[in-house]
Design a protein around this motif. Structure first.
Motif, PDB file in Angstrom:
ATOM      1  N   ALA A  77       1.343 -12.081  10.344  1.00 21.29           N
ATOM      2  CA  ALA A  77       2.388 -11.100  10.759  1.00 21.29           C
ATOM      3  C   ALA A  77       2.936 -10.955   9.114  1.00 21.29           C
ATOM      4  O   ALA A  77       3.474  -9.957   8.991  1.00 21.29           O
ATOM      5  CB  ALA A  77       3.402 -11.378  11.818  1.00 21.29           C
ATOM      6  N   ASP A  78       3.688 -12.211   8.700  1.00 20.54           N
ATOM      7  CA  ASP A  78       4.454 -11.890   7.564  1.00 20.54           C
ATOM      8  C   ASP A  78       3.652 -11.507   6.316  1.00 20.54           C
ATOM      9  O   ASP A  78       4.085 -10.701   5.511  1.00 20.54           O
ATOM     10  CB  ASP A  78       5.068 -13.321   7.092  1.00 20.54           C
ATOM     11  N   GLU A  79       2.374 -11.877   6.261  1.00 22.45           N
ATOM     12  CA  GLU A  79       1.523 -11.314   5.085  1.00 22.45           C
ATOM     13  C   GLU A  79       1.136  -9.974   5.082  1.00 22.45           C
ATOM     14  O   GLU A  79       1.113  -9.085   4.229  1.00 22.45           O
ATOM     15  CB  GLU A  79       0.341 -12.326   5.097  1.00 22.45           C
ATOM     16  N   TYR A  80       1.274  -9.416   6.499  1.00 20.13           N
ATOM     17  CA  TYR A  80       0.706  -7.948   6.543  1.00 20.13           C
ATOM     18  C   TYR A  80       1.927  -7.213   6.211  1.00 20.13           C
ATOM     19  O   TYR A  80       1.639  -5.867   5.778  1.00 20.13           O
ATOM     20  CB  TYR A  80       0.563  -7.693   8.107  1.00 20.13           C
ATOM     21  N   GLU A  82       4.202  -8.223   3.921  1.00 21.97           N
ATOM     22  CA  GLU A  82       3.967  -8.115   2.433  1.00 21.97           C
ATOM     23  C   GLU A  82       3.257  -7.579   1.595  1.00 21.97           C
ATOM     24  O   GLU A  82       3.141  -6.963   0.598  1.00 21.97           O
ATOM     25  CB  GLU A  82       3.988  -9.823   2.033  1.00 21.97           C
ATOM     26  N   ILE A  83       1.925  -7.386   2.328  1.00 20.73           N
ATOM     27  CA  ILE A  83       0.610  -6.460   1.536  1.00 20.73           C
ATOM     28  C   ILE A  83       0.944  -5.097   1.606  1.00 20.73           C
ATOM     29  O   ILE A  83       0.790  -4.149   0.682  1.00 20.73           O
ATOM     30  CB  ILE A  83      -0.462  -6.933   2.074  1.00 20.73           C
ATOM     31  N   CYS A  84       1.689  -4.917   2.503  1.00 22.51           N
ATOM     32  CA  CYS A  84       1.977  -3.182   2.938  1.00 22.51           C
ATOM     33  C   CYS A  84       3.162  -2.808   2.028  1.00 22.51           C
ATOM     34  O   CYS A  84       3.181  -1.867   1.432  1.00 22.51           O
ATOM     35  CB  CYS A  84       2.399  -3.084   4.304  1.00 22.51           C
ATOM     36  N   ASP A  85       4.187  -3.928   1.877  1.00 24.38           N
ATOM     37  CA  ASP A  85       5.196  -3.250   0.851  1.00 24.38           C
ATOM     38  C   ASP A  85       4.910  -3.561  -0.583  1.00 24.38           C
ATOM     39  O   ASP A  85       5.478  -2.771  -1.428  1.00 24.38           O
ATOM     40  CB  ASP A  85       6.443  -4.594   1.094  1.00 24.38           C
ATOM     41  N   CYS A  86       3.768  -4.317  -0.848  1.00 24.48           N
ATOM     42  CA  CYS A  86       3.582  -4.544  -2.090  1.00 24.48           C
ATOM     43  C   CYS A  86       2.697  -3.179  -2.433  1.00 24.48           C
ATOM     44  O   CYS A  86       2.735  -2.774  -3.472  1.00 24.48           O
ATOM     45  CB  CYS A  86       2.405  -5.682  -2.322  1.00 24.48           C
ATOM     46  N   ARG A  87       1.827  -2.891  -1.657  1.00 25.60           N
ATOM     47  CA  ARG A  87       0.851  -1.597  -1.856  1.00 25.60           C
ATOM     48  C   ARG A  87       1.920  -0.333  -2.199  1.00 25.60           C
ATOM     49  O   ARG A  87       1.891   0.567  -3.083  1.00 25.60           O
ATOM     50  CB  ARG A  87       0.230  -1.327  -0.804  1.00 25.60           C
ATOM     51  N   THR A  88       3.076  -0.269  -1.496  1.00 25.32           N
ATOM     52  CA  THR A  88       4.095   0.745  -1.400  1.00 25.32           C
ATOM     53  C   THR A  88       4.849   0.954  -2.931  1.00 25.32           C
ATOM     54  O   THR A  88       4.875   1.569  -3.595  1.00 25.32           O
ATOM     55  CB  THR A  88       5.009   0.796  -0.416  1.00 25.32           C
ATOM     56  N   VAL A  89       5.245  -0.455  -3.312  1.00 23.09           N
ATOM     57  CA  VAL A  89       5.779  -0.502  -4.576  1.00 23.09           C
ATOM     58  C   VAL A  89       4.819  -0.037  -5.958  1.00 23.09           C
ATOM     59  O   VAL A  89       5.158   0.556  -6.710  1.00 23.09           O
ATOM     60  CB  VAL A  89       6.215  -2.178  -4.792  1.00 23.09           C
ATOM     61  N   LEU A  90       3.527  -0.725  -5.690  1.00 26.52           N
ATOM     62  CA  LEU A  90       2.636  -0.573  -6.809  1.00 26.52           C
ATOM     63  C   LEU A  90       2.286   1.245  -6.970  1.00 26.52           C
ATOM     64  O   LEU A  90       2.179   1.775  -7.798  1.00 26.52           O
ATOM     65  CB  LEU A  90       1.076  -1.212  -6.386  1.00 26.52           C
ATOM     66  N   GLU A  91       1.873   1.717  -5.483  1.00 29.97           N
ATOM     67  CA  GLU A  91       1.724   3.062  -5.641  1.00 29.97           C
ATOM     68  C   GLU A  91       2.671   4.039  -6.001  1.00 29.97           C
ATOM     69  O   GLU A  91       2.585   5.141  -6.666  1.00 29.97           O
ATOM     70  CB  GLU A  91       1.169   3.601  -4.314  1.00 29.97           C
ATOM     71  N   ARG A  92       3.942   3.793  -5.601  1.00 29.00           N
ATOM     72  CA  ARG A  92       5.180   4.513  -6.234  1.00 29.00           C
ATOM     73  C   ARG A  92       5.080   4.669  -7.668  1.00 29.00           C
ATOM     74  O   ARG A  92       5.470   5.509  -8.374  1.00 29.00           O
ATOM     75  CB  ARG A  92       6.360   4.108  -5.377  1.00 29.00           C
ATOM     76  N   GLY A 158      -9.191  -4.168  -1.973  1.00 30.10           N
ATOM     77  CA  GLY A 158     -10.145  -4.516  -0.722  1.00 30.10           C
ATOM     78  C   GLY A 158      -9.709  -4.850   0.609  1.00 30.10           C
ATOM     79  O   GLY A 158     -10.015  -4.110   1.486  1.00 30.10           O
ATOM     80  N   ARG A 159      -8.524  -5.499   0.606  1.00 26.91           N
ATOM     81  CA  ARG A 159      -7.987  -5.878   1.857  1.00 26.91           C
ATOM     82  C   ARG A 159      -7.372  -4.431   2.505  1.00 26.91           C
ATOM     83  O   ARG A 159      -7.441  -4.146   3.872  1.00 26.91           O
ATOM     84  CB  ARG A 159      -6.985  -6.951   1.763  1.00 26.91           C
ATOM     85  N   MET A 160      -6.605  -3.788   1.596  1.00 33.45           N
ATOM     86  CA  MET A 160      -6.030  -2.558   2.238  1.00 33.45           C
ATOM     87  C   MET A 160      -7.330  -1.544   2.969  1.00 33.45           C
ATOM     88  O   MET A 160      -7.063  -0.961   3.676  1.00 33.45           O
ATOM     89  CB  MET A 160      -5.310  -1.791   1.033  1.00 33.45           C
ATOM     90  N   TYR A 211       0.333   2.145  10.721  1.00 34.89           N
ATOM     91  CA  TYR A 211       0.616   0.876  10.036  1.00 34.89           C
ATOM     92  C   TYR A 211       1.661   0.135  10.639  1.00 34.89           C
ATOM     93  O   TYR A 211       1.613  -0.862  11.040  1.00 34.89           O
ATOM     94  CB  TYR A 211       1.049   1.223   8.578  1.00 34.89           C
ATOM     95  N   TRP A 212       2.602   1.051  11.139  1.00 32.88           N
ATOM     96  CA  TRP A 212       3.665   0.397  11.975  1.00 32.88           C
ATOM     97  C   TRP A 212       3.438  -0.062  13.353  1.00 32.88           C
ATOM     98  O   TRP A 212       3.701  -1.002  13.828  1.00 32.88           O
ATOM     99  CB  TRP A 212       4.994   1.405  11.929  1.00 32.88           C
ATOM    100  N   ARG A 213       2.417   0.919  14.123  1.00 28.81           N
ATOM    101  CA  ARG A 213       1.939   0.553  15.296  1.00 28.81           C
ATOM    102  C   ARG A 213       1.182  -1.026  15.221  1.00 28.81           C
ATOM    103  O   ARG A 213       1.192  -1.843  16.165  1.00 28.81           O
ATOM    104  CB  ARG A 213       0.889   1.185  15.932  1.00 28.81           C
ATOM    105  N   ILE A 214       0.433  -1.173  14.131  1.00 28.94           N
ATOM    106  CA  ILE A 214      -0.204  -2.423  14.079  1.00 28.94           C
ATOM    107  C   ILE A 214       0.598  -3.662  14.076  1.00 28.94           C
ATOM    108  O   ILE A 214       0.390  -4.596  14.823  1.00 28.94           O
ATOM    109  CB  ILE A 214      -1.176  -2.628  12.926  1.00 28.94           C
TER     110      ILE A 214
END
Length: 225
Positions: A77-80, A82-92, A158-160, A211-214
């Motif tokens: 759950a924590d990794e999920y 973290e990876i979504c937050d990381c993606r948001t930072v990078l894409e912004r 790849g994981r995303m 993503y939030w539903r998951i």
């Protein structure tokens, strides 16, 4: 030299096939991957398969557990989060740079991808739509002109993509995703970085849509199988 080149070719081909099968959900989250079985299915020896799995471990798509074997990745759950937050930072960050530095090329690429998405939806081809979805976001990093940012995204892309496959068939998510790709492209074309960032945040942010539903329904961690 010929043998080396052939071996490299087989490894690359095995890598491409196994990566695609993981991303497209043919090997479920947490499932075991057998070198012998994969080699038999691909009609090659175990060596290129082993090399391909080592590369996929570097990409984060597989995990090697000593004395147990090789498995498709899973997220706690924590990794999920973290990876979504990381993606948001990078894409912004990539969005800002791409619009500022290479807007014309970005819009040309995104417009072509949006058209391909439209055709995929009309053909009810979910797999192709999801491939174009991944290409859309990868386009940010192709045009941001920052190789370190691009390389950072590759660590999670790849994981995303595999997570995208997991939720991609959901009608509400698909409709939202389809609409927002066009809206983000329009904002970028107008050079409106702040509007584009707001749209992007709503598009990929953890607290939006599927993503939030998951996360909220606790189906992301070890139960992603």
């Amino acid at each position: 030299m010929a043998v080396i080149e052939r071996s490299k070719s087989l490894t690359e081909r095995a890598l491409e096939i196994i990566r695609t099968e993981i991303i497209e959900g043919r090997h479920g989250f947490g499932s075991a991957l057998s070198e012998i079985t994969l080699a038999e299915e691909l009609g090659i020896s175990r060596t290129p398969v082993r090399e391909a799995l080592a590369r996929l471990q570097q990409e984060g798509l597989v995990v090697v557990r000593p004395q147990r074997g090789t498995f498709v990745f899973q997220l706690s759950a924590d990794e999920y989060v973290e990876i979504c937050d990381c993606r948001t930072v990078l894409e912004r960050a990539a969005f800002r740079m791409a619009v500022a530095n290479d807007r014309e090329a970005l819009i040309k690429r995104w417009s072509a991808i949006c058209e391909a998405m439209l055709k995929a939806r009309e053909a009810n081809d979910t797999a192709e739509y999801l491939r174009q979805d991944s290409a859309f976001h990868e386009g940010l990093f192709e045009h941001c002109h920052n190789r370190f940012l691009r390389d950072s995204y590759r660590l999670i892309s790849g994981r995303m993509a595999a997570l995208r496959t997991y939720i991609g068939a959901e009608p509400d998510h698909m409709a939202k995703s389809f609409r927002e790709h066009f809206e983000i492209t329009e904002a970028a074309a107008a050079g409106d970085i702040e509007k584009g960032l707001a749209l992007l945040e709503g598009h990929i942010g953890l607290k939006e849509g599927s993503y939030w539903r998951i996360k909220n329904e606790n189906i992301a961690p070890t139960s992603l199988k």
